[in-house]
Design a protein around this motif. Structure first.
Motif, PDB file in Angstrom:
ATOM      1  N   GLU A 295      21.786  70.353  51.018  1.00  0.00           N
ATOM      2  CA  GLU A 295      21.304  70.455  49.644  1.00  0.00           C
ATOM      3  C   GLU A 295      22.329  71.135  48.748  1.00  0.00           C
ATOM      4  O   GLU A 295      22.517  70.733  47.598  1.00  0.00           O
TER       5      GLU A 295
ATOM      6  N   VAL B 213      24.942  68.606  47.960  1.00  0.00           N
ATOM      7  CA  VAL B 213      24.447  67.631  46.983  1.00  0.00           C
ATOM      8  C   VAL B 213      24.506  68.218  45.580  1.00  0.00           C
ATOM      9  O   VAL B 213      24.882  67.530  44.621  1.00  0.00           O
TER      10      VAL B 213
ATOM     11  N   ALA C 278      24.839  64.405  55.796  1.00  0.00           N
ATOM     12  CA  ALA C 278      23.452  64.196  56.236  1.00  0.00           C
ATOM     13  C   ALA C 278      23.381  63.666  57.668  1.00  0.00           C
ATOM     14  O   ALA C 278      22.346  63.799  58.319  1.00  0.00           O
TER      15      ALA C 278
ATOM     16  N   SER D 110      14.183  61.537  64.153  1.00  0.00           N
ATOM     17  CA  SER D 110      14.840  61.048  62.945  1.00  0.00           C
ATOM     18  C   SER D 110      14.969  59.529  62.916  1.00  0.00           C
ATOM     19  O   SER D 110      15.052  58.941  61.846  1.00  0.00           O
TER      20      SER D 110
ATOM     21  N   SER E 245      13.731  57.599  59.648  1.00  0.00           N
ATOM     22  CA  SER E 245      14.778  57.025  58.796  1.00  0.00           C
ATOM     23  C   SER E 245      14.468  55.604  58.345  1.00  0.00           C
ATOM     24  O   SER E 245      15.063  55.135  57.382  1.00  0.00           O
TER      25      SER E 245
ATOM     26  N   PRO F 197       9.922  53.277  54.432  1.00  0.00           N
ATOM     27  CA  PRO F 197      10.280  52.822  53.076  1.00  0.00           C
ATOM     28  C   PRO F 197       9.901  53.865  52.019  1.00  0.00           C
ATOM     29  O   PRO F 197       8.898  53.736  51.312  1.00  0.00           O
TER      30      PRO F 197
ATOM     31  N   PRO G 109      11.588  56.827  48.927  1.00  0.00           N
ATOM     32  CA  PRO G 109      12.775  57.055  48.081  1.00  0.00           C
ATOM     33  C   PRO G 109      13.831  57.884  48.808  1.00  0.00           C
ATOM     34  O   PRO G 109      13.508  58.693  49.683  1.00  0.00           O
ATOM     35  N   ASP G 110      15.077  57.692  48.424  1.00  0.00           N
ATOM     36  CA  ASP G 110      16.190  58.379  49.090  1.00  0.00           C
ATOM     37  C   ASP G 110      16.073  59.898  49.024  1.00  0.00           C
ATOM     38  O   ASP G 110      16.471  60.590  49.965  1.00  0.00           O
ATOM     39  N   VAL G 111      15.553  60.427  47.916  1.00  0.00           N
ATOM     40  CA  VAL G 111      15.478  61.885  47.774  1.00  0.00           C
ATOM     41  C   VAL G 111      14.445  62.505  48.713  1.00  0.00           C
ATOM     42  O   VAL G 111      14.442  63.719  48.903  1.00  0.00           O
TER      43      VAL G 111
ATOM     44  N   TYR H  13      14.170  61.810  51.981  1.00  0.00           N
ATOM     45  CA  TYR H  13      14.614  61.842  53.376  1.00  0.00           C
ATOM     46  C   TYR H  13      14.986  63.247  53.839  1.00  0.00           C
ATOM     47  O   TYR H  13      14.682  63.622  54.967  1.00  0.00           O
TER      48      TYR H  13
END
Length: 97
Positions: free
Chosen positions: A36, A39, A48, A59, A63, A66, A68-70, A72
């Motif tokens: 973080e 980022v 990551a 994981s 992974s 479906p 959002p990327d934020v 994960y």
């Protein structure tokens, strides 16, 4: 009627389980904070991947969800903490009286 305080429950390998699970949980949280920080202040690159490797095997199914990327990073962190709890439960052994 007075109630006696018996203290915390004791297990066969309580200290080993605490060190193993606590160390693993600290590793997962430390990696998440490091990623973080990268980022926010720098380019994270492939940082990551370290969290994905540290939280294996959970994981892999997390992974492919479906989401959002934020989401994960928190999801993998919670998954790693869940694995630390399972590690503590497995390693601590049976309750001793």
């Amino acid at each position: 009627m007075a109630m006696a305080f018996h203290g915390p429950a004791r297990y066969e390998r309580e200290r080993i389980a605490l060190w193993a699970a606590g160390g693993y949980a600290a590793l997962v949280v430390g990696l998440a904070l490091w990623i973080e920080a990268l980022v926010l202040f720098d380019d994270p690159g492939f940082a990551a991947v370290w969290l994905i490797w540290a939280t294996l095997p959970l994981s892999v199914p997390l992974s492919v969800l479906p989401i959002p990327d934020v989401a994960y990073l928190p999801l993998l962190t919670v998954g790693g903490l869940a694995q630390a709890w399972v590690l503590w439960r497995v390693v601590r052994g049976k309750r001793v009286s």
